[in-house]
Design a protein around this motif. Structure first.
Motif, mmCIF file in Angstrom:
data_model
loop_
_atom_site.group_PDB
_atom_site.id
_atom_site.type_symbol
_atom_site.label_atom_id
_atom_site.label_comp_id
_atom_site.label_asym_id
_atom_site.label_seq_id
_atom_site.Cartn_x
_atom_site.Cartn_y
_atom_site.Cartn_z
ATOM 1 N N LEU A 141 16.329 -26.728 83.678
ATOM 2 C CA LEU A 141 17.377 -26.532 82.671
ATOM 3 C C LEU A 141 17.192 -25.205 81.932
ATOM 4 C CD1 LEU A 141 19.898 -27.571 81.308
ATOM 5 C CD2 LEU A 141 18.476 -28.951 79.767
ATOM 6 N N CYS A 142 15.945 -24.799 81.722
ATOM 7 C CA CYS A 142 15.682 -23.489 81.095
ATOM 8 C C CYS A 142 16.207 -22.362 81.992
ATOM 9 C CB CYS A 142 14.185 -23.304 80.859
ATOM 10 S SG CYS A 142 13.510 -24.310 79.528
ATOM 11 N N ALA A 143 15.972 -22.498 83.300
ATOM 12 C CA ALA A 143 16.446 -21.482 84.249
ATOM 13 C C ALA A 143 17.972 -21.422 84.245
ATOM 14 C CB ALA A 143 15.924 -21.795 85.645
ATOM 15 N N LEU A 144 18.617 -22.602 84.174
ATOM 16 C CA LEU A 144 20.084 -22.649 84.144
ATOM 17 C C LEU A 144 20.630 -21.967 82.893
ATOM 18 C CD1 LEU A 144 22.738 -23.754 85.376
ATOM 19 C CD2 LEU A 144 22.386 -25.825 84.008
ATOM 20 N N ILE A 145 19.991 -22.249 81.756
ATOM 21 C CA ILE A 145 20.456 -21.644 80.497
ATOM 22 C C ILE A 145 20.248 -20.130 80.505
ATOM 23 C CG2 ILE A 145 19.912 -21.474 78.018
ATOM 24 C CD1 ILE A 145 19.713 -24.516 77.986
ATOM 25 N N ASN A 146 19.146 -19.667 81.053
ATOM 26 C CA ASN A 146 18.931 -18.216 81.171
ATOM 27 C C ASN A 146 20.038 -17.574 82.004
ATOM 28 O OD1 ASN A 146 16.664 -17.774 79.590
ATOM 29 N ND2 ASN A 146 15.226 -18.221 81.240
ATOM 30 N N ILE A 170 5.724 -19.391 69.519
ATOM 31 C CA ILE A 170 5.225 -20.492 68.686
ATOM 32 C C ILE A 170 4.068 -21.157 69.441
ATOM 33 C CG2 ILE A 170 5.814 -22.632 67.475
ATOM 34 C CD1 ILE A 170 8.757 -21.760 67.610
ATOM 35 N N PRO A 171 2.831 -20.900 69.046
ATOM 36 C CA PRO A 171 1.676 -21.491 69.749
ATOM 37 C C PRO A 171 1.778 -23.017 69.801
ATOM 38 C CG PRO A 171 0.953 -19.797 68.207
ATOM 39 C CD PRO A 171 2.414 -20.014 67.946
ATOM 40 N N ASN A 172 1.449 -23.565 70.971
ATOM 41 C CA ASN A 172 1.438 -25.018 71.189
ATOM 42 C C ASN A 172 2.820 -25.671 71.037
ATOM 43 O OD1 ASN A 172 -1.454 -24.971 71.501
ATOM 44 N ND2 ASN A 172 -1.604 -24.889 69.241
ATOM 45 N N TYR A 173 3.871 -24.898 71.219
ATOM 46 C CA TYR A 173 5.218 -25.474 71.130
ATOM 47 C C TYR A 173 5.387 -26.487 72.263
ATOM 48 C CZ TYR A 173 10.242 -25.660 70.149
ATOM 49 O OH TYR A 173 11.508 -26.078 69.790
ATOM 50 N N PRO A 174 5.760 -27.740 71.969
ATOM 51 C CA PRO A 174 5.799 -28.783 73.001
ATOM 52 C C PRO A 174 6.893 -28.562 74.044
ATOM 53 C CG PRO A 174 6.610 -29.622 70.889
ATOM 54 C CD PRO A 174 6.077 -28.258 70.622
ATOM 55 N N ASP A 175 6.546 -28.813 75.296
ATOM 56 C CA ASP A 175 7.505 -28.639 76.383
ATOM 57 C C ASP A 175 8.678 -29.605 76.279
ATOM 58 O OD1 ASP A 175 5.826 -26.719 77.284
ATOM 59 O OD2 ASP A 175 5.170 -27.773 79.095
ATOM 60 N N LYS A 176 8.462 -30.748 75.612
ATOM 61 C CA LYS A 176 9.543 -31.740 75.491
ATOM 62 C C LYS A 176 10.714 -31.205 74.665
ATOM 63 C CE LYS A 176 7.777 -34.094 71.356
ATOM 64 N NZ LYS A 176 7.347 -35.367 70.774
ATOM 65 N N ASN A 177 10.449 -30.137 73.875
ATOM 66 C CA ASN A 177 11.505 -29.542 73.054
ATOM 67 C C ASN A 177 12.284 -28.451 73.788
ATOM 68 O OD1 ASN A 177 10.783 -31.181 70.948
ATOM 69 N ND2 ASN A 177 9.670 -29.602 69.815
ATOM 70 N N LEU A 178 11.914 -28.230 75.024
ATOM 71 C CA LEU A 178 12.570 -27.167 75.790
ATOM 72 C C LEU A 178 13.705 -27.744 76.640
ATOM 73 C CD1 LEU A 178 9.435 -25.152 76.948
ATOM 74 C CD2 LEU A 178 10.890 -24.738 74.968
ATOM 75 N N PRO A 179 14.767 -26.971 76.803
ATOM 76 C CA PRO A 179 14.994 -25.649 76.205
ATOM 77 C C PRO A 179 15.331 -25.745 74.715
ATOM 78 C CG PRO A 179 16.873 -26.315 77.538
ATOM 79 C CD PRO A 179 15.874 -27.390 77.690
ATOM 80 N N THR A 180 15.054 -24.640 74.009
ATOM 81 C CA THR A 180 15.399 -24.541 72.584
ATOM 82 C C THR A 180 16.155 -23.230 72.369
ATOM 83 O OG1 THR A 180 13.516 -25.820 71.770
ATOM 84 C CG2 THR A 180 14.479 -24.228 70.253
ATOM 85 N N VAL A 198 20.428 -32.366 73.980
ATOM 86 C CA VAL A 198 21.418 -31.596 73.213
ATOM 87 C C VAL A 198 22.339 -30.815 74.149
ATOM 88 C CG1 VAL A 198 21.698 -29.693 71.574
ATOM 89 C CG2 VAL A 198 19.937 -31.396 71.191
ATOM 90 N N PHE A 199 21.783 -30.368 75.274
ATOM 91 C CA PHE A 199 22.548 -29.537 76.208
ATOM 92 C C PHE A 199 23.261 -30.353 77.286
ATOM 93 C CE2 PHE A 199 19.197 -26.794 74.483
ATOM 94 C CZ PHE A 199 19.957 -25.745 74.021
ATOM 95 N N GLY A 200 22.960 -31.645 77.350
ATOM 96 C CA GLY A 200 23.654 -32.479 78.326
ATOM 97 C C GLY A 200 23.086 -32.428 79.722
ATOM 98 N N GLY A 201 21.857 -31.914 79.853
ATOM 99 C CA GLY A 201 21.211 -31.913 81.163
ATOM 100 C C GLY A 201 21.719 -30.830 82.096
ATOM 101 N N ASP A 207 30.743 -22.455 80.024
ATOM 102 C CA ASP A 207 31.758 -22.635 78.978
ATOM 103 C C ASP A 207 31.263 -23.593 77.893
ATOM 104 O OD1 ASP A 207 33.493 -20.906 80.150
ATOM 105 O OD2 ASP A 207 34.849 -22.420 80.967
ATOM 106 N N GLU A 208 30.564 -24.649 78.303
ATOM 107 C CA GLU A 208 30.031 -25.607 77.327
ATOM 108 C C GLU A 208 28.991 -24.942 76.424
ATOM 109 O OE1 GLU A 208 30.571 -29.495 80.260
ATOM 110 O OE2 GLU A 208 28.556 -28.845 79.675
#
Length: 254
Positions: A141-146, A170-180, A198-201, A207-208
């Motif tokens: 999902l991070c790759a898609l958003i990029n 942000i050191p130790n930022y949890p992966d579960k919060n990604l993408p942000t 939040v992004f709908g997967g 457009d979304e």
């Protein structure tokens, strides 16, 4: 007795100055050999005026046609009224140039690390919106958003789109919060979108994402309504149809 040669010489000598008011020239004008003197003068005058106008156009520019540098070079030649108009025109040109520069200032997604954060986000500049994507490689999902952000950066060139590997900012930022995604204006957070839900997967469209970011005020979208709303409406219609069909089936069983 005159020879033909002598007659030719006399004719030439008489025609040497067609502008003179002579009896001979009058005869030639009546016969149409010479143009009427009045018309000839008008033609010459019109030709001179035309040449003068062309010369003036080639040498003289109005201030509307001048660059800012030319205005400065020629400012001594303008009167007080011109100077007021020119100052307004100069300010207008400066504003137009600044707007054009701002409109095409960015145009791509900039990769940063933690040490760049203050310079690129906090000190981005007055009136500059910043969209920061925290991501990690290996998260689809991070790759898609990029990918979507690259398209949006080309579309909205006055907005600074940046991305950074989460733990470098942000050191130790949890992966579960990604993408942000964080949205800033002049260093202040105006919106934040955290986590995959939040992004709908992976069904997220560009457009979304554009609509979502536009709700923060960072971009002025040309979309008329939330693209996800259409999907939600279709889903609700399908659910209602399914419930209605099941109800009818239960009634028949009874």
């Amino acid at each position: 007795m005159h020879t033909s040669t002598d007659s030719g010489s006399i004719l030439i000598s008489k025609m040497q100055d067609p502008e003179k008011d002579t009896e001979w020239n009058d005869i030639l004008r009546k016969k149409g050999i010479l143009p009427p003197k009045e018309n000839r003068e008008e033609q010459e005058r019109a030709k001179e005026e035309e040449q003068l106008e062309i010369l003036q156009k080639s040498l003289v520019k109005t201030y509307e046609d001048m660059t800012l540098e030319e205005l400065e070079e020629n400012e001594d030649e303008f009167n007080e009224e011109d100077e007021k108009a020119i100052e307004m025109y100069r300010q207008q040109r400066l504003a137009e140039m600044k707007a054009a520069q701002m409109k095409n200032k960015f145009g791509e997604v900039l990769e940063i690390s933690g040490k760049d954060y203050v310079q690129e986000v906090t000190k981005a500049g007055k009136g500059i919106w910043v969209v920061l994507h925290l991501y990690k490689q290996g998260i689809p999902l991070c790759a898609l958003i990029n990918q979507h952000l690259s398209g949006l950066a080309k579309k909205f060139r006055d907005v600074k789109f940046i991305k950074a590997i989460s733990t470098t900012c942000i050191p130790n930022y949890p992966d579960k919060n990604l993408p942000t995604i964080f949205v800033y204006l002049e260093g202040d957070i105006r919106a934040q979108f955290i986590g995959p839900l939040v992004f709908g997967g992976m069904n997220l469209t560009r457009d979304e994402l554009e609509w979502k970011i536009s709700e923060s005020g960072a971009i002025k979208t040309d979309l008329e309504e939330n693209p996800r709303k259409q999907i939600q409406d279709q889903l609700m219609s399908s659910i209602r149809a399914c419930v209605q069909t099941r109800g009818e089936s239960d009634s028949e069983d009874d």
